[in-house]
Design a protein around this motif. Structure first.
Motif, mmCIF file in Angstrom:
data_model
loop_
_atom_site.group_PDB
_atom_site.id
_atom_site.type_symbol
_atom_site.label_atom_id
_atom_site.label_comp_id
_atom_site.label_asym_id
_atom_site.label_seq_id
_atom_site.Cartn_x
_atom_site.Cartn_y
_atom_site.Cartn_z
ATOM 1 N N THR A 58 15.547 2.230 12.951
ATOM 2 C CA THR A 58 15.386 2.718 14.314
ATOM 3 C C THR A 58 14.473 3.927 14.300
ATOM 4 O O THR A 58 14.454 4.703 13.346
ATOM 5 C CB THR A 58 16.742 3.099 14.945
ATOM 6 O OG1 THR A 58 17.350 4.124 14.164
ATOM 7 C CG2 THR A 58 17.663 1.890 15.037
ATOM 8 N N PRO A 61 14.445 8.899 19.365
ATOM 9 C CA PRO A 61 13.702 9.282 20.577
ATOM 10 C C PRO A 61 12.698 10.390 20.268
ATOM 11 O O PRO A 61 12.860 11.146 19.314
ATOM 12 C CB PRO A 61 14.798 9.801 21.515
ATOM 13 C CG PRO A 61 16.054 9.176 21.009
ATOM 14 C CD PRO A 61 15.886 9.029 19.528
ATOM 15 N N ARG A 92 11.180 -4.321 21.378
ATOM 16 C CA ARG A 92 11.248 -3.419 22.541
ATOM 17 C C ARG A 92 12.596 -3.586 23.254
ATOM 18 O O ARG A 92 13.240 -2.612 23.621
ATOM 19 C CB ARG A 92 10.086 -3.732 23.494
ATOM 20 C CG ARG A 92 10.043 -2.908 24.753
ATOM 21 C CD ARG A 92 9.544 -1.474 24.521
ATOM 22 N NE ARG A 92 10.648 -0.566 24.315
ATOM 23 C CZ ARG A 92 10.668 0.466 23.474
ATOM 24 N NH1 ARG A 92 9.643 0.752 22.725
ATOM 25 N NH2 ARG A 92 11.703 1.231 23.344
ATOM 26 N N LYS A 93 13.009 -4.829 23.434
ATOM 27 C CA LYS A 93 14.286 -5.118 24.098
ATOM 28 C C LYS A 93 15.460 -4.524 23.310
ATOM 29 O O LYS A 93 16.356 -3.903 23.879
ATOM 30 C CB LYS A 93 14.452 -6.634 24.215
ATOM 31 C CG LYS A 93 15.689 -7.084 24.924
ATOM 32 C CD LYS A 93 15.724 -8.615 24.914
ATOM 33 C CE LYS A 93 16.340 -9.151 26.165
ATOM 34 N NZ LYS A 93 16.270 -10.611 26.248
ATOM 35 N N ALA A 95 15.326 -2.043 21.073
ATOM 36 C CA ALA A 95 15.231 -0.579 21.115
ATOM 37 C C ALA A 95 15.797 -0.046 22.425
ATOM 38 O O ALA A 95 16.558 0.935 22.426
ATOM 39 C CB ALA A 95 13.777 -0.138 20.937
ATOM 40 N N ASP A 96 15.456 -0.702 23.541
ATOM 41 C CA ASP A 96 15.980 -0.270 24.841
ATOM 42 C C ASP A 96 17.503 -0.411 24.878
ATOM 43 O O ASP A 96 18.202 0.470 25.380
ATOM 44 C CB ASP A 96 15.355 -1.083 25.976
ATOM 45 C CG ASP A 96 13.894 -0.734 26.212
ATOM 46 O OD1 ASP A 96 13.419 0.298 25.687
ATOM 47 O OD2 ASP A 96 13.210 -1.514 26.918
ATOM 48 N N LEU A 97 18.005 -1.502 24.332
ATOM 49 C CA LEU A 97 19.444 -1.735 24.282
ATOM 50 C C LEU A 97 20.155 -0.624 23.516
ATOM 51 O O LEU A 97 21.223 -0.167 23.911
ATOM 52 C CB LEU A 97 19.728 -3.101 23.623
ATOM 53 C CG LEU A 97 21.171 -3.454 23.346
ATOM 54 C CD1 LEU A 97 21.885 -3.804 24.651
ATOM 55 C CD2 LEU A 97 21.260 -4.628 22.396
ATOM 56 N N GLY A 99 18.890 2.436 22.953
ATOM 57 C CA GLY A 99 18.511 3.765 23.407
ATOM 58 C C GLY A 99 17.708 4.548 22.382
ATOM 59 O O GLY A 99 17.829 5.772 22.271
ATOM 60 N N GLY A 102 12.107 3.062 19.339
ATOM 61 C CA GLY A 102 11.516 1.819 18.841
ATOM 62 C C GLY A 102 12.201 1.355 17.577
ATOM 63 O O GLY A 102 13.153 1.979 17.095
#
Length: 175
Positions: A58, A61, A92-93, A95-97, A99, A102
């Motif tokens: 991961t 942020p 991307r999906k 990473a968004d899940l 938080g 990337g």
């Protein structure tokens, strides 16, 4: 060929499966199953039934927005994604899940350190320490799911529910 079931990695997976009271047994393949397609062909099953073990790191942020860089670039935690062999992980999906900024593909050394396995035989269990794991909900469509067992010629059968249980993973849409 030396019996792959005697490999220390396969023995570790076998012991982990026994400790976790998993139902599936190991199966030795005549040909290599380094990819989902190779495994599906060797087993005579749909490629979607193969649980591919993909390790990412991961990306934390952004900590220094003024420079647009990640202060801790590449130092995020390992993430194992068990995805259906029928598709690719949407980083991307995911990473968004989670938080995070990337996902980066783990290096071969990262894979070995985090899982204890070499690429091509990464099992979903038997790691030296727990690895955060996501399990692709697409695998739930199949009564039998196949996963690597620590060697490119060895796999084991399981169910989606059992795979989630034995990995301590979290179901997720990853594609």
């Amino acid at each position: 060929m030396v019996d792959p079931t005697l490999s220390p990695s396969v023995l570790r997976v076998r012991q982990s499966l026994a400790d976790l009271k998993a139902q599936g047994t190991l199966r030795v393949l005549d040909s290599s199953a380094r990819t989902a397609r190779e495994a599906a062909d060797a087993l005579g099953v749909e490629v979607g039934q193969i649980a591919s073990s993909l390790l990412f790191r991961t990306v934390p942020p952004v900590l220094d927005p003024g420079h647009g860089r990640h202060e801790l670039e590449g130092s995020g935690e390992p993430l194992l994604v068990l995805t259906s062999g029928a598709h690719r992980v949407d980083t991307r999906k995911v990473a968004d899940l989670l938080g995070v900024a990337g996902l980066e593909r783990a290096t071969p050394d990262d894979v070995r350190t985090a899982t204890g396995f070499a690429i091509g035989g990464v099992a979903p269990v038997g790691h030296p320490r727990p690895v955060r794991t996501l399990v692709d909900v697409a695998l739930a469509r199949y009564g039998v799911v196949w996963a690597a067992a620590g060697h490119p010629h060895v796999v084991f059968a399981t169910s989606y529910d059992e795979l989630v249980r034995i990995t301590g993973g979290h179901p997720a849409e990853v594609a």
